[in-house]
Design a protein around this motif. Sequence first.
Motif, PDB file in Angstrom:
ATOM      1  N   GLU A 202       0.840  -1.196   0.000  1.00  0.00           N
ATOM      2  CA  GLU A 202       0.000   0.000   0.000  1.00  0.00           C
ATOM      3  C   GLU A 202       0.876   1.247   0.000  1.00  0.00           C
ATOM      4  O   GLU A 202       1.866   1.317   0.729  1.00  0.00           O
ATOM      5  CB  GLU A 202      -0.904   0.003   1.231  1.00  0.00           C
ATOM      6  CG  GLU A 202      -1.843   1.201   1.297  1.00  0.00           C
ATOM      7  CD  GLU A 202      -2.770   1.138   2.495  1.00  0.00           C
ATOM      8  OE1 GLU A 202      -3.606   2.043   2.653  1.00  0.00           O
ATOM      9  OE2 GLU A 202      -2.647   0.175   3.280  1.00  0.00           O
ATOM     10  N   PRO A 203       0.562   2.242  -0.833  1.00  0.00           N
ATOM     11  CA  PRO A 203       1.339   3.481  -0.808  1.00  0.00           C
ATOM     12  C   PRO A 203       1.044   4.266   0.472  1.00  0.00           C
ATOM     13  O   PRO A 203      -0.037   4.126   1.041  1.00  0.00           O
ATOM     14  CB  PRO A 203       0.838   4.228  -2.046  1.00  0.00           C
ATOM     15  CG  PRO A 203      -0.536   3.695  -2.298  1.00  0.00           C
ATOM     16  CD  PRO A 203      -0.500   2.256  -1.853  1.00  0.00           C
ATOM     17  N   PRO A 204       2.023   5.066   0.931  1.00  0.00           N
ATOM     18  CA  PRO A 204       3.335   5.295   0.316  1.00  0.00           C
ATOM     19  C   PRO A 204       4.331   4.194   0.661  1.00  0.00           C
ATOM     20  O   PRO A 204       4.335   3.698   1.782  1.00  0.00           O
ATOM     21  CB  PRO A 204       3.770   6.622   0.937  1.00  0.00           C
ATOM     22  CG  PRO A 204       3.096   6.641   2.270  1.00  0.00           C
ATOM     23  CD  PRO A 204       1.777   5.951   2.080  1.00  0.00           C
ATOM     24  N   SER A 205       5.160   3.818  -0.310  1.00  0.00           N
ATOM     25  CA  SER A 205       6.240   2.862  -0.113  1.00  0.00           C
ATOM     26  C   SER A 205       7.244   3.076  -1.238  1.00  0.00           C
ATOM     27  O   SER A 205       7.043   3.927  -2.112  1.00  0.00           O
ATOM     28  CB  SER A 205       5.709   1.422  -0.123  1.00  0.00           C
ATOM     29  OG  SER A 205       5.295   1.052  -1.430  1.00  0.00           O
ATOM     30  N   ARG A 206       8.332   2.285  -1.238  1.00  0.00           N
ATOM     31  CA  ARG A 206       9.372   2.465  -2.253  1.00  0.00           C
ATOM     32  C   ARG A 206       8.876   2.172  -3.658  1.00  0.00           C
ATOM     33  O   ARG A 206       9.451   2.637  -4.635  1.00  0.00           O
ATOM     34  CB  ARG A 206      10.565   1.570  -1.934  1.00  0.00           C
ATOM     35  CG  ARG A 206      11.330   1.981  -0.674  1.00  0.00           C
ATOM     36  CD  ARG A 206      12.543   1.102  -0.468  1.00  0.00           C
ATOM     37  NE  ARG A 206      13.315   1.506   0.696  1.00  0.00           N
ATOM     38  CZ  ARG A 206      14.424   0.906   1.098  1.00  0.00           C
ATOM     39  NH1 ARG A 206      14.893  -0.136   0.410  1.00  0.00           N
ATOM     40  NH2 ARG A 206      15.066   1.334   2.169  1.00  0.00           N
ATOM     41  N   ALA A 207       7.821   1.383  -3.762  1.00  0.00           N
ATOM     42  CA  ALA A 207       7.308   1.011  -5.084  1.00  0.00           C
ATOM     43  C   ALA A 207       6.372   2.063  -5.656  1.00  0.00           C
ATOM     44  O   ALA A 207       5.917   1.929  -6.793  1.00  0.00           O
ATOM     45  CB  ALA A 207       6.590  -0.330  -5.003  1.00  0.00           C
ATOM     46  N   TRP A 208       6.090   3.105  -4.880  1.00  0.00           N
ATOM     47  CA  TRP A 208       5.140   4.126  -5.320  1.00  0.00           C
ATOM     48  C   TRP A 208       5.793   5.504  -5.311  1.00  0.00           C
ATOM     49  O   TRP A 208       6.590   5.817  -4.433  1.00  0.00           O
ATOM     50  CB  TRP A 208       3.917   4.149  -4.406  1.00  0.00           C
ATOM     51  CG  TRP A 208       3.092   2.903  -4.449  1.00  0.00           C
ATOM     52  CD1 TRP A 208       3.166   1.845  -3.587  1.00  0.00           C
ATOM     53  CD2 TRP A 208       2.078   2.582  -5.390  1.00  0.00           C
ATOM     54  NE1 TRP A 208       2.263   0.880  -3.937  1.00  0.00           N
ATOM     55  CE2 TRP A 208       1.569   1.307  -5.046  1.00  0.00           C
ATOM     56  CE3 TRP A 208       1.545   3.235  -6.496  1.00  0.00           C
ATOM     57  CZ2 TRP A 208       0.559   0.685  -5.760  1.00  0.00           C
ATOM     58  CZ3 TRP A 208       0.534   2.622  -7.215  1.00  0.00           C
ATOM     59  CH2 TRP A 208       0.051   1.357  -6.852  1.00  0.00           C
ATOM     60  N   LYS A 209       5.415   6.333  -6.289  1.00  0.00           N
ATOM     61  CA  LYS A 209       5.863   7.721  -6.365  1.00  0.00           C
ATOM     62  C   LYS A 209       4.652   8.629  -6.201  1.00  0.00           C
ATOM     63  O   LYS A 209       3.645   8.458  -6.884  1.00  0.00           O
ATOM     64  CB  LYS A 209       6.535   7.994  -7.715  1.00  0.00           C
ATOM     65  CG  LYS A 209       7.010   9.435  -7.881  1.00  0.00           C
ATOM     66  CD  LYS A 209       7.664   9.630  -9.238  1.00  0.00           C
ATOM     67  CE  LYS A 209       8.129  11.066  -9.418  1.00  0.00           C
ATOM     68  NZ  LYS A 209       8.755  11.270 -10.756  1.00  0.00           N
ATOM     69  N   LEU A 210       4.755   9.587  -5.277  1.00  0.00           N
ATOM     70  CA  LEU A 210       3.647  10.503  -5.023  1.00  0.00           C
ATOM     71  C   LEU A 210       3.428  11.413  -6.228  1.00  0.00           C
ATOM     72  O   LEU A 210       4.350  12.061  -6.707  1.00  0.00           O
ATOM     73  CB  LEU A 210       3.938  11.354  -3.781  1.00  0.00           C
ATOM     74  CG  LEU A 210       2.880  12.404  -3.418  1.00  0.00           C
ATOM     75  CD1 LEU A 210       1.582  11.727  -3.007  1.00  0.00           C
ATOM     76  CD2 LEU A 210       3.395  13.303  -2.297  1.00  0.00           C
ATOM     77  N   LEU A 211       2.186  11.448  -6.721  1.00  0.00           N
ATOM     78  CA  LEU A 211       1.841  12.347  -7.822  1.00  0.00           C
ATOM     79  C   LEU A 211       1.213  13.634  -7.303  1.00  0.00           C
ATOM     80  O   LEU A 211       1.594  14.726  -7.694  1.00  0.00           O
ATOM     81  CB  LEU A 211       0.871  11.655  -8.789  1.00  0.00           C
ATOM     82  CG  LEU A 211       1.430  10.493  -9.608  1.00  0.00           C
ATOM     83  CD1 LEU A 211       0.348   9.922 -10.507  1.00  0.00           C
ATOM     84  CD2 LEU A 211       2.621  10.944 -10.454  1.00  0.00           C
ATOM     85  N   ALA A 212       0.240  13.499  -6.420  1.00  0.00           N
ATOM     86  CA  ALA A 212      -0.444  14.674  -5.871  1.00  0.00           C
ATOM     87  C   ALA A 212      -0.860  14.373  -4.441  1.00  0.00           C
ATOM     88  O   ALA A 212      -1.527  13.367  -4.182  1.00  0.00           O
ATOM     89  CB  ALA A 212      -1.662  15.038  -6.716  1.00  0.00           C
ATOM     90  N   ALA A 213      -0.443  15.251  -3.516  1.00  0.00           N
ATOM     91  CA  ALA A 213      -0.782  15.060  -2.109  1.00  0.00           C
ATOM     92  C   ALA A 213      -2.188  15.554  -1.830  1.00  0.00           C
ATOM     93  O   ALA A 213      -2.725  16.412  -2.539  1.00  0.00           O
ATOM     94  CB  ALA A 213       0.225  15.794  -1.223  1.00  0.00           C
ATOM     95  N   LYS A 214      -2.783  15.020  -0.798  1.00  0.00           N
ATOM     96  CA  LYS A 214      -4.121  15.426  -0.399  1.00  0.00           C
ATOM     97  C   LYS A 214      -4.120  16.889   0.005  1.00  0.00           C
ATOM     98  O   LYS A 214      -3.230  17.356   0.708  1.00  0.00           O
ATOM     99  CB  LYS A 214      -4.597  14.568   0.769  1.00  0.00           C
ATOM    100  CG  LYS A 214      -5.979  14.957   1.300  1.00  0.00           C
ATOM    101  CD  LYS A 214      -6.341  14.133   2.522  1.00  0.00           C
ATOM    102  CE  LYS A 214      -7.689  14.555   3.088  1.00  0.00           C
ATOM    103  NZ  LYS A 214      -8.042  13.799   4.305  1.00  0.00           N
ATOM    104  N   GLY A 215      -5.109  17.647  -0.447  1.00  0.00           N
ATOM    105  CA  GLY A 215      -5.224  19.051  -0.077  1.00  0.00           C
ATOM    106  C   GLY A 215      -5.860  19.208   1.291  1.00  0.00           C
ATOM    107  O   GLY A 215      -6.391  18.253   1.875  1.00  0.00           O
ATOM    108  N   GLU A 216      -5.789  20.431   1.815  1.00  0.00           N
ATOM    109  CA  GLU A 216      -6.402  20.703   3.109  1.00  0.00           C
ATOM    110  C   GLU A 216      -7.921  20.720   2.975  1.00  0.00           C
ATOM    111  O   GLU A 216      -8.470  21.083   1.933  1.00  0.00           O
ATOM    112  CB  GLU A 216      -5.922  22.051   3.648  1.00  0.00           C
ATOM    113  CG  GLU A 216      -4.425  22.086   3.939  1.00  0.00           C
ATOM    114  CD  GLU A 216      -3.997  23.409   4.523  1.00  0.00           C
ATOM    115  OE1 GLU A 216      -4.867  24.290   4.672  1.00  0.00           O
ATOM    116  OE2 GLU A 216      -2.808  23.560   4.829  1.00  0.00           O
ATOM    117  N   ASP A 217      -8.588  20.327   4.052  1.00  0.00           N
ATOM    118  CA  ASP A 217     -10.045  20.334   4.054  1.00  0.00           C
ATOM    119  C   ASP A 217     -10.565  21.758   3.951  1.00  0.00           C
ATOM    120  O   ASP A 217     -10.038  22.682   4.578  1.00  0.00           O
ATOM    121  CB  ASP A 217     -10.590  19.689   5.333  1.00  0.00           C
ATOM    122  CG  ASP A 217     -10.259  18.202   5.396  1.00  0.00           C
ATOM    123  OD1 ASP A 217     -10.056  17.611   4.321  1.00  0.00           O
ATOM    124  OD2 ASP A 217     -10.204  17.655   6.508  1.00  0.00           O
ATOM    125  N   GLY A 218     -11.604  21.953   3.179  1.00  0.00           N
ATOM    126  CA  GLY A 218     -12.209  23.277   3.047  1.00  0.00           C
ATOM    127  C   GLY A 218     -13.187  23.548   4.175  1.00  0.00           C
ATOM    128  O   GLY A 218     -13.439  22.707   5.041  1.00  0.00           O
TER     129      GLY A 218
END
Length: 264
Positions: A111-127
């Motif tokens: 399951e990400p995050p791990s070495r096999a995964w690259k972050l594309l877009a992080a979760k934004g702050e709650d509105g």
Amino acid sequence: MRKKRFRYVGEYREGMKLEVGDIYRDASGVGFVVTTDRIQPVAATPDESDTPKNGKDGVDGRDGKDGRDGSPGEVKAWNHRGEYKRQQYSEGDVCESAGSSFLCIAPTKSEPPSRAWKLLAAKGEDGAIYHTSSHHTRTETVIGGPEKITAICDSDTPKGAVLYVSSGGHVDLACANGRPQTRAIGIATAAASAGQPVEYITVGPVSCETWSLTPGIVHYLDPAIPGGITAVYPTTVGQFVVVLGVATTTTSLNLSIHYHLEQS
């Protein structure tokens, strides 16, 4: 024509007889060759004509030709796999986990995050949270700033009074009966006279010994008493529903001003 023959005679010594073609070195180790028939002087300093001279630098060679272009790289499209599930993923797969998206860069089931995964877009702050109701025509959010702020008050302000930002960056007593006084921003933590600084809190626990609140009940900005707090939900047309927070005791409130609504 007779060819000259070279003969190494070692280090030059005073009185040494030299002939054309003899090779010798001085005390510092520099080598020389005799090129004239002139008799070598007795002094240890070699004849200048015996000192070899550097030739001129050669011309730079031409640049080589450019090499051939490499073969085009493999173009691989990303494969969106939706929310992460415990299954096999391959390079180029994209999945979502905890609000963030990840690109698989190596075969994996982890399951990400791990070495096999690259972050594309992080979760934004709650509105901000907006509440709606069938009898509300307009919804707005009042966002609290720092926990405590000091400002000049336009009116005599008792401790525990609800405030709003008035003209010139001052504060005044808020009231849920129209704009702009309905835009509550905090509660005074001490009394202050008109024209004097007053400290107010915008979020979190606040208490006042003169309050008479109902514990566990949501309290609102009073539409009739400037700066007042009420446990009665405003229902009259033209009044505003400004939630201040939930009372924890009869004299304490967990302040959380997060929206107000205009009745119609």
